[in-house]
Design a protein around this motif. Structure first.
Motif, PDB file in Angstrom:
ATOM      1  N   GLY A  88       0.813  -1.203   0.000  1.00  0.00           N
ATOM      2  CA  GLY A  88       0.000   0.000   0.000  1.00  0.00           C
ATOM      3  C   GLY A  88       0.846   1.252   0.000  1.00  0.00           C
ATOM      4  N   PRO A  89       0.239   2.428  -0.195  1.00  0.00           N
ATOM      5  CA  PRO A  89       0.985   3.681  -0.113  1.00  0.00           C
ATOM      6  C   PRO A  89       1.503   3.913   1.300  1.00  0.00           C
ATOM      7  CG  PRO A  89      -1.384   4.095  -0.227  1.00  0.00           C
ATOM      8  CD  PRO A  89      -1.196   2.632  -0.457  1.00  0.00           C
ATOM      9  N   GLY A  90       2.649   4.593   1.407  1.00  0.00           N
ATOM     10  CA  GLY A  90       3.251   4.856   2.714  1.00  0.00           C
ATOM     11  C   GLY A  90       4.608   4.193   2.831  1.00  0.00           C
ATOM     12  N   TRP A  91       5.087   4.067   4.073  1.00  0.00           N
ATOM     13  CA  TRP A  91       6.450   3.598   4.333  1.00  0.00           C
ATOM     14  C   TRP A  91       6.487   2.106   4.646  1.00  0.00           C
ATOM     15  CZ3 TRP A  91      10.854   6.163   3.430  1.00  0.00           C
ATOM     16  CH2 TRP A  91      10.710   7.509   3.104  1.00  0.00           C
ATOM     17  N   HIS A  92       7.524   1.437   4.109  1.00  0.00           N
ATOM     18  CA  HIS A  92       7.701  -0.006   4.277  1.00  0.00           C
ATOM     19  C   HIS A  92       9.175  -0.294   4.537  1.00  0.00           C
ATOM     20  CE1 HIS A  92       3.655  -0.635   2.530  1.00  0.00           C
ATOM     21  NE2 HIS A  92       3.991   0.384   1.733  1.00  0.00           N
ATOM     22  N   SER A  93       9.463  -1.521   4.922  1.00  0.00           N
ATOM     23  CA  SER A  93      10.859  -1.903   5.132  1.00  0.00           C
ATOM     24  C   SER A  93      11.045  -3.369   4.754  1.00  0.00           C
ATOM     25  CB  SER A  93      11.292  -1.679   6.583  1.00  0.00           C
ATOM     26  OG  SER A  93      10.549  -2.507   7.457  1.00  0.00           O
ATOM     27  N   HIS A  94      12.279  -3.681   4.397  1.00  0.00           N
ATOM     28  CA  HIS A  94      12.680  -5.070   4.113  1.00  0.00           C
ATOM     29  C   HIS A  94      13.967  -5.348   4.867  1.00  0.00           C
ATOM     30  CE1 HIS A  94      13.967  -8.691   2.046  1.00  0.00           C
ATOM     31  NE2 HIS A  94      15.076  -8.071   1.665  1.00  0.00           N
ATOM     32  N   ARG A  95      13.992  -6.452   5.631  1.00  0.00           N
ATOM     33  CA  ARG A  95      15.196  -6.802   6.365  1.00  0.00           C
ATOM     34  C   ARG A  95      16.136  -7.607   5.480  1.00  0.00           C
ATOM     35  NH1 ARG A  95      17.132  -6.515  11.209  1.00  0.00           N
ATOM     36  NH2 ARG A  95      15.162  -5.759  12.066  1.00  0.00           N
ATOM     37  N   PHE A  96      17.319  -7.058   5.276  1.00  0.00           N
ATOM     38  CA  PHE A  96      18.371  -7.751   4.534  1.00  0.00           C
ATOM     39  C   PHE A  96      19.330  -8.360   5.549  1.00  0.00           C
ATOM     40  CE2 PHE A  96      22.693  -7.402   2.580  1.00  0.00           C
ATOM     41  CZ  PHE A  96      22.549  -8.448   1.694  1.00  0.00           C
ATOM     42  N   ASP A  97      19.546  -9.676   5.440  1.00  0.00           N
ATOM     43  CA  ASP A  97      20.307 -10.393   6.465  1.00  0.00           C
ATOM     44  C   ASP A  97      21.785 -10.569   6.127  1.00  0.00           C
ATOM     45  OD1 ASP A  97      20.182 -12.255   4.439  1.00  0.00           O
ATOM     46  OD2 ASP A  97      19.052 -13.762   5.578  1.00  0.00           O
ATOM     47  N   GLY A  98      22.273  -9.895   5.072  1.00  0.00           N
ATOM     48  CA  GLY A  98      23.688  -9.988   4.747  1.00  0.00           C
ATOM     49  C   GLY A  98      24.084 -11.272   4.050  1.00  0.00           C
ATOM     50  N   ARG A  99      23.117 -11.930   3.407  1.00  0.00           N
ATOM     51  CA  ARG A  99      23.406 -13.197   2.725  1.00  0.00           C
ATOM     52  C   ARG A  99      23.100 -13.073   1.241  1.00  0.00           C
ATOM     53  NH1 ARG A  99      24.059 -17.363   6.424  1.00  0.00           N
ATOM     54  NH2 ARG A  99      23.593 -16.710   8.575  1.00  0.00           N
ATOM     55  N   ASP A 100      23.712 -13.968   0.431  1.00  0.00           N
ATOM     56  CA  ASP A 100      23.454 -13.966  -1.002  1.00  0.00           C
ATOM     57  C   ASP A 100      22.194 -14.772  -1.308  1.00  0.00           C
ATOM     58  OD1 ASP A 100      24.135 -16.660  -0.947  1.00  0.00           O
ATOM     59  OD2 ASP A 100      26.081 -16.374  -1.914  1.00  0.00           O
ATOM     60  N   ARG A 101      21.894 -14.948  -2.589  1.00  0.00           N
ATOM     61  CA  ARG A 101      20.662 -15.622  -2.991  1.00  0.00           C
ATOM     62  C   ARG A 101      20.635 -17.087  -2.574  1.00  0.00           C
ATOM     63  NH1 ARG A 101      20.801 -13.515  -9.135  1.00  0.00           N
ATOM     64  NH2 ARG A 101      23.011 -13.715  -8.670  1.00  0.00           N
ATOM     65  N   SER A 102      21.814 -17.681  -2.314  1.00  0.00           N
ATOM     66  CA  SER A 102      21.885 -19.076  -1.876  1.00  0.00           C
ATOM     67  C   SER A 102      21.900 -19.212  -0.361  1.00  0.00           C
ATOM     68  CB  SER A 102      23.141 -19.735  -2.469  1.00  0.00           C
ATOM     69  OG  SER A 102      23.123 -19.692  -3.882  1.00  0.00           O
ATOM     70  N   GLY A 103      21.785 -18.093   0.344  1.00  0.00           N
ATOM     71  CA  GLY A 103      21.777 -18.135   1.805  1.00  0.00           C
ATOM     72  C   GLY A 103      23.148 -18.111   2.435  1.00  0.00           C
ATOM     73  N   ARG A 104      24.189 -17.909   1.634  1.00  0.00           N
ATOM     74  CA  ARG A 104      25.548 -17.857   2.174  1.00  0.00           C
ATOM     75  C   ARG A 104      25.881 -16.454   2.653  1.00  0.00           C
ATOM     76  NH1 ARG A 104      27.938 -20.710  -3.135  1.00  0.00           N
ATOM     77  NH2 ARG A 104      26.729 -18.937  -3.917  1.00  0.00           N
ATOM     78  N   LEU A 105      26.568 -16.382   3.787  1.00  0.00           N
ATOM     79  CA  LEU A 105      26.936 -15.097   4.356  1.00  0.00           C
ATOM     80  C   LEU A 105      27.887 -14.373   3.407  1.00  0.00           C
ATOM     81  CD1 LEU A 105      26.070 -13.849   7.069  1.00  0.00           C
ATOM     82  CD2 LEU A 105      28.306 -14.505   7.972  1.00  0.00           C
ATOM     83  N   LEU A 106      27.588 -13.144   3.084  1.00  0.00           N
ATOM     84  CA  LEU A 106      28.437 -12.368   2.191  1.00  0.00           C
ATOM     85  C   LEU A 106      29.674 -11.866   2.923  1.00  0.00           C
ATOM     86  CD1 LEU A 106      25.623 -10.317   0.442  1.00  0.00           C
ATOM     87  CD2 LEU A 106      27.136 -11.957  -0.692  1.00  0.00           C
ATOM     88  N   PRO A 107      30.801 -11.715   2.237  1.00  0.00           N
ATOM     89  CA  PRO A 107      32.007 -11.202   2.898  1.00  0.00           C
ATOM     90  C   PRO A 107      31.847  -9.736   3.281  1.00  0.00           C
ATOM     91  CG  PRO A 107      32.368 -11.433   0.536  1.00  0.00           C
ATOM     92  CD  PRO A 107      31.037 -12.059   0.818  1.00  0.00           C
ATOM     93  N   ALA A 108      32.651  -9.304   4.231  1.00  0.00           N
ATOM     94  CA  ALA A 108      32.629  -7.901   4.651  1.00  0.00           C
ATOM     95  C   ALA A 108      32.972  -7.002   3.474  1.00  0.00           C
ATOM     96  CB  ALA A 108      33.617  -7.684   5.793  1.00  0.00           C
ATOM     97  N   GLY A 109      32.391  -5.811   3.465  1.00  0.00           N
ATOM     98  CA  GLY A 109      32.683  -4.862   2.409  1.00  0.00           C
ATOM     99  C   GLY A 109      31.520  -3.922   2.171  1.00  0.00           C
TER     100      GLY A 109
END
Length: 586
Positions: A544-565
């Motif tokens: 709907g109109p207004g403010w929303h959020s999505h939690r990004f967990d720092g992982r790639d599409r395969s669920g692997r933790l992404l390296p720092a950067g």
């Protein structure tokens, strides 16, 4: 009939059938508007008077450069029947920086008719968030090695290693070198240890960044007064420079600017020569190789300060210069490497050691602020619309004033002034009432004697901090601007908006990507690594109109933790895209 006469007859017949010559392709609108303030996540669009030959719009013909964030990659999109070309940047601009757009005469319409030979040029300012103008000393960094004097005069900010944070380069008169301090890129606004100094000419000081060789890395051009030459430093992308070349110019070069003078979208260089009473023009061949200088006059004599901008809104870059006689002059670009004076030279209120440009009164025209050495003040000159100025008004400093800088220090959408007082031993801030009228705000006391100030977002919190250089104490002082954000968000934004992700840097529990929709719709969220490779993406439908959020967990599409950067993300809805950056520490 000879073959030559037959060919001539056929050419004439073809021209007659074709009718009158078509007018050159014309740019008729920009977004953001010229000289406006716009979001750091803004898309950059130019609308033309006819459909484009889309293959002619390339990174070489449509260049977008942030003064501090540099020349970052992006993609082009076309709309409005191919009349509008939009550049979608893969990371946001740096808050408070000037963004310059240069279109080459190689851009063509679908009818294969090109832009005018002068190309097209415009600028806008990346807006800042609200702040208090209460500056806390974050750190004092020595510019010396083994306590040997360097005498910092100039300094430059810029993302030299592509991590999304602004690094610092000092330009040093006595040690005749540049010294780089890389941002720690952790959101603190602090900097690491000095990199190995790299030699340049004696008494070097004024400098400006650009991408001269079009490799995506920020470069520098510097005027060296005592050695009578211009130094050009090509960035390697890691905080170092090389190759470093020098070109002899006139006597006592000082102010210097990158500028496209011939409509090919490559950055040429103009510098002033106080001892020769002229300016030098260095033409770039497109790969960062410059020809021998040619010379021209401004009419002020003893030129010292120099700035670049479109002063009469004709889409061609102009120059504003000041000389030791206490006058300023606007030189209007003709688009072919030549310039014409906008009118008679005008009083600057003193000897303009430096010149800064910005829209001071909100009328969409670039005005000028001068740092006046002999007048011991700052001069404020409002543009009449033709590149000439109304009579100067001054703000007091009380001593030799080597630099003037402008920036929106409180996030109220007008430009404030920071002046350096070498003899007084302080930096002085004047605030703007929005109409170009300035009121004294505060002094920041220097350890010894200031050389310059850079209004800069050092910690990526979207407000303007200050980087201050003291040329006698040889230190860099980092002053952090206190945040004044209320945290209250507009329930329904007028257009797709993106707030900075939080927390930042990203914690172990992830981070919230926050966006606002003007109406109900679907959203695509995409995350990229520093090289532009897509590492994650998600669709959210039926919002709907207004403010929303999505939690990004720092992982790639395969669920692997992404390296720092450093990572970048885009939010796309209803054909519009906004972008931002974030840092993973794990």
């Amino acid at each position: 009939m000879s073959l030559a006469r037959i060919a001539g007859f056929l050419a004439a017949a073809t021209a007659a059938l074709a009718g009158p010559a078509m007018a050159q392709l014309a740019a008729i609108g920009t977004s953001p508007a010229r000289n406006s303030m716009a979001s750091v996540s803004s898309l950059v669009s130019v609308t033309f008077d006819r459909p484009l030959l889309t293959s002619s719009v390339t990174p070489a013909s449509f260049r977008v450069f942030g003064r501090w964030s540099g020349n970052v990659s992006g993609t082009f999109e076309f709309s409005n029947g191919n009349r509008t070309a939009t550049f979608v940047r893969h990371r946001p601009f740096s808050a408070g920086e000037i963004v310059s757009i240069n279109l080459s005469h190689d851009v063509r319409g679908a009818d294969n008719i090109p832009l005018r030979p002068a190309g097209y040029f415009f600028q806008f300012l990346a807006e800042t968030q609200p702040a208090t103008r209460q500056f806390d000393e974050l750190n004092v960094i020595s510019n010396r090695i083994d306590n040997v004097q360097t005498r910092i005069y100039g300094a430059s900010a810029g993302d030299l290693n592509g991590d999304g944070y602004c690094d610092l380069t000092t330009v040093n008169e006595v040690s005749a070198d540049v010294r780089v301090f890389l941002n720690l890129a952790n959101g603190t606004g602090n900097y690491g240890t000095m990199l190995t100094p790299q030699a340049i000419g004696d008494e070097a000081s004024p400098n400006e960044p650009a991408d001269f060789d079009n490799d995506g890395n920020s470069d520098l051009c510097i005027g060296a007064t005592s050695t009578d030459d211009v130094w050009i430093l090509m960035g390697n992308g890691d905080g170092t420079f090389g190759p470093i070349t020098n070109i002899p110019v006139g006597s006592w070069p000082h102010g210097i600017v990158p500028i496209d003078v011939d409509g090919d979208a490559d950055m040429d260089i103009v510098n002033v020569n106080q001892g020769s009473d002229n300016l030098s023009l260095l033409i770039n061949n497109g790969s960062g190789v410059f020809g021998a200088p040619s010379f021209f006059n401004s009419g002020v004599g003893g030129e010292w300060g120099l700035a670049v901008g479109d002063m009469n809104l004709d889409g061609i870059a102009d120059l504003v210069t000041g000389g030791i006689g206490g006058q300023v002059q606007t030189l209007l670009g003709n688009g072919n490497g030549t310039f014409t004076a906008a009118g008679p030279a005008q009083s600057a209120g003193g000897f303009p050691w430096g010149v800064a440009l910005g829209d001071l009164n909100g009328d969409g025209r670039l005005d000028a602020v001068t740092a006046n050495s002999t007048g011991f003040n700052g001069g404020v000159l409002l543009n009449t619309g033709t590149g000439t100025f109304s009579p100067v008004t001054t703000v007091a400093v009380g001593a030799h004033t080597p630099s003037a800088d402008v920036g929106d220090l409180d996030g109220d959408h007008d430009l404030d002034i920071v002046l350096s007082s070498f003899g007084g031993g302080f930096w002085r801030i004047y605030t703007n009432n929005g109409a170009g009228v300035f009121t004294f705000d505060q002094d920041i006391i220097a350890p010894s004697n200031p050389s310059c100030a850079i209004p800069l977002d050092i910690d990526n919190d979207r407000d303007l901090d200050l980087v201050l250089t003291d040329e006698i104490a040889d230190v860099i002082i980092l002053m952090e601007n206190r945040d004044a954000t209320s945290g209250v968000e507009t329930p329904v934004p007028a257009a797709l908006e993106l707030r900075p992700n939080a927390p930042e840097p990203v914690s172990e529990s992830g981070t919230l990507i926050r966006f606002g929709l003007p109406q109900a719709g679907d959203v695509r969220i995409t995350v990229y690594d520093a090289s532009g490779r897509k590492v994650n993406g998600v669709d959210q439908t039926g919002l709907g109109p207004g403010w929303h959020s999505h939690r990004f967990d720092g992982r790639d599409r395969s669920g692997r933790l992404l390296p720092a950067g450093v990572y970048f993300y885009t939010v796309t809805s209803d054909g519009r895209t906004r972008s931002d950056r974030m840092v993973l520490l794990h």
